[in-house]
Motif scaffolding. Structure first.
Motif, PDB file in Angstrom:
ATOM      1  N   GLU A  11       0.831  -1.210   0.000  1.00 27.60           N
ATOM      2  CA  GLU A  11       0.000   0.000   0.000  1.00 27.60           C
ATOM      3  C   GLU A  11       0.866   1.260   0.000  1.00 27.60           C
ATOM      4  O   GLU A  11       0.609   2.209  -0.744  1.00 27.60           O
ATOM      5  CB  GLU A  11      -0.913  -0.023   1.230  1.00 27.60           C
ATOM      6  CG  GLU A  11      -1.923   1.092   1.272  1.00 27.60           C
ATOM      7  CD  GLU A  11      -2.834   0.986   2.488  1.00 27.60           C
ATOM      8  OE1 GLU A  11      -3.000   2.017   3.166  1.00 27.60           O
ATOM      9  OE2 GLU A  11      -3.363  -0.115   2.753  1.00 27.60           O
ATOM     10  N   LYS A  12       1.922   1.270   0.827  1.00 33.85           N
ATOM     11  CA  LYS A  12       2.836   2.420   0.889  1.00 33.85           C
ATOM     12  C   LYS A  12       3.553   2.602  -0.443  1.00 33.85           C
ATOM     13  O   LYS A  12       3.741   3.730  -0.909  1.00 33.85           O
ATOM     14  CB  LYS A  12       3.877   2.237   2.004  1.00 33.85           C
ATOM     15  CG  LYS A  12       3.318   2.250   3.397  1.00 33.85           C
ATOM     16  CD  LYS A  12       3.068   3.643   3.888  1.00 33.85           C
ATOM     17  CE  LYS A  12       2.633   3.598   5.349  1.00 33.85           C
ATOM     18  NZ  LYS A  12       1.988   4.830   5.751  1.00 33.85           N
ATOM     19  N   LEU A  13       3.947   1.504  -1.066  1.00 32.08           N
ATOM     20  CA  LEU A  13       4.632   1.564  -2.344  1.00 32.08           C
ATOM     21  C   LEU A  13       3.722   2.160  -3.417  1.00 32.08           C
ATOM     22  O   LEU A  13       4.148   3.005  -4.202  1.00 32.08           O
ATOM     23  CB  LEU A  13       5.116   0.174  -2.770  1.00 32.08           C
ATOM     24  CG  LEU A  13       5.949   0.111  -4.047  1.00 32.08           C
ATOM     25  CD1 LEU A  13       7.195   0.967  -3.920  1.00 32.08           C
ATOM     26  CD2 LEU A  13       6.328  -1.330  -4.361  1.00 32.08           C
ATOM     27  N   GLU A  14       2.464   1.760  -3.426  1.00 30.28           N
ATOM     28  CA  GLU A  14       1.506   2.305  -4.390  1.00 30.28           C
ATOM     29  C   GLU A  14       1.282   3.800  -4.138  1.00 30.28           C
ATOM     30  O   GLU A  14       1.184   4.593  -5.068  1.00 30.28           O
ATOM     31  CB  GLU A  14       0.187   1.538  -4.326  1.00 30.28           C
ATOM     32  CG  GLU A  14       0.289   0.134  -4.900  1.00 30.28           C
ATOM     33  CD  GLU A  14      -0.938  -0.717  -4.661  1.00 30.28           C
ATOM     34  OE1 GLU A  14      -1.942  -0.206  -4.108  1.00 30.28           O
ATOM     35  OE2 GLU A  14      -0.901  -1.905  -5.018  1.00 30.28           O
ATOM     36  N   LEU A 104       7.230   9.287   3.139  1.00 29.59           N
ATOM     37  CA  LEU A 104       6.656   7.981   2.818  1.00 29.59           C
ATOM     38  C   LEU A 104       7.746   6.981   2.466  1.00 29.59           C
ATOM     39  O   LEU A 104       7.673   5.807   2.840  1.00 29.59           O
ATOM     40  CB  LEU A 104       5.665   8.121   1.662  1.00 29.59           C
ATOM     41  CG  LEU A 104       4.753   6.946   1.366  1.00 29.59           C
ATOM     42  CD1 LEU A 104       3.928   6.579   2.596  1.00 29.59           C
ATOM     43  CD2 LEU A 104       3.819   7.287   0.212  1.00 29.59           C
ATOM     44  N   GLN A 105       8.762   7.435   1.776  1.00 26.31           N
ATOM     45  CA  GLN A 105       9.874   6.565   1.415  1.00 26.31           C
ATOM     46  C   GLN A 105      10.585   6.066   2.680  1.00 26.31           C
ATOM     47  O   GLN A 105      10.921   4.881   2.781  1.00 26.31           O
ATOM     48  CB  GLN A 105      10.851   7.320   0.522  1.00 26.31           C
ATOM     49  CG  GLN A 105      11.904   6.462  -0.125  1.00 26.31           C
ATOM     50  CD  GLN A 105      12.760   7.256  -1.098  1.00 26.31           C
ATOM     51  OE1 GLN A 105      12.974   8.451  -0.916  1.00 26.31           O
ATOM     52  NE2 GLN A 105      13.234   6.598  -2.127  1.00 26.31           N
ATOM     53  N   GLN A 106      10.762   6.953   3.655  1.00 28.75           N
ATOM     54  CA  GLN A 106      11.389   6.563   4.923  1.00 28.75           C
ATOM     55  C   GLN A 106      10.520   5.548   5.670  1.00 28.75           C
ATOM     56  O   GLN A 106      11.023   4.572   6.223  1.00 28.75           O
ATOM     57  CB  GLN A 106      11.652   7.787   5.793  1.00 28.75           C
ATOM     58  CG  GLN A 106      12.776   8.653   5.292  1.00 28.75           C
ATOM     59  CD  GLN A 106      12.955   9.920   6.108  1.00 28.75           C
ATOM     60  OE1 GLN A 106      12.166  10.219   7.007  1.00 28.75           O
ATOM     61  NE2 GLN A 106      13.981  10.684   5.788  1.00 28.75           N
ATOM     62  N   GLU A 107       9.200   5.788   5.685  1.00 32.82           N
ATOM     63  CA  GLU A 107       8.284   4.856   6.343  1.00 32.82           C
ATOM     64  C   GLU A 107       8.390   3.474   5.707  1.00 32.82           C
ATOM     65  O   GLU A 107       8.416   2.454   6.399  1.00 32.82           O
ATOM     66  CB  GLU A 107       6.840   5.347   6.235  1.00 32.82           C
ATOM     67  CG  GLU A 107       6.506   6.527   7.099  1.00 32.82           C
ATOM     68  CD  GLU A 107       5.084   7.015   6.871  1.00 32.82           C
ATOM     69  OE1 GLU A 107       4.224   6.231   6.434  1.00 32.82           O
ATOM     70  OE2 GLU A 107       4.823   8.208   7.133  1.00 32.82           O
ATOM     71  N   LEU A 108       8.441   3.452   4.389  1.00 34.11           N
ATOM     72  CA  LEU A 108       8.527   2.185   3.676  1.00 34.11           C
ATOM     73  C   LEU A 108       9.854   1.491   3.959  1.00 34.11           C
ATOM     74  O   LEU A 108       9.888   0.271   4.169  1.00 34.11           O
ATOM     75  CB  LEU A 108       8.351   2.423   2.169  1.00 34.11           C
ATOM     76  CG  LEU A 108       8.230   1.183   1.292  1.00 34.11           C
ATOM     77  CD1 LEU A 108       7.073   0.293   1.757  1.00 34.11           C
ATOM     78  CD2 LEU A 108       8.024   1.584  -0.169  1.00 34.11           C
TER      79      LEU A 108
END
Length: 125
Positions: A11-14, A104-108
């Motif tokens: 979901e984060k990647l999308e 978001l990239q850091q979260e992923l």
């Protein structure tokens, strides 16, 4: 690789990919606005070299309509002002989207255990 990701990571990647598309759209809009702004500023500068009594025309769709020096100057000044605001707004939007993308990239990356996103993170940009 995407098939083996946990659902939250997928979901984060999308979402990350969606932000990337948004960033590209904003950058394109900003580039177009900056180009139009430069053209309008150039026209306004050129207007300073023209005699105020000269016959002038402005483009309206596919027609050229006679206009006065003052109308031309006012229209170009308004256009410059509007485009400057547009570029400023798009710059702020671009910065906001970039910030969201990085967050978001850091979260992923954290979700996937830190360094696991190293190679894929570069490819997502």
């Amino acid at each position: 690789m995407q098939g083996s990701l946990p659902p939250e990571a997928q979901e984060k990647l999308e979402e990350l990919q969606g932000l990337q598309q948004t960033a590209q759209q904003v950058a394109t809009q900003k580039q177009t606005a900056e180009s139009s702004l430069q053209e309008a500023k150039t026209a306004l500068d050129e207007l300073e070299n023209i005699d105020e009594d000269a016959t002038m025309y402005r483009e309206v769709g596919e027609l050229f309509v006679q206009t006065t020096y003052e109308e031309a100057k006012e229209n170009l000044s308004d256009k410059v002002d509007t485009l400057e605001i547009r570029v400023e707004t798009l710059t702020k939007q671009e910065e906001r989207v970039e910030g969201q993308f990085e967050e978001l990239q850091q979260e992923l990356q954290q979700m996937l255990g830190g360094g696991a996103m190293g190679g894929a993170g570069g490819a997502a940009q």
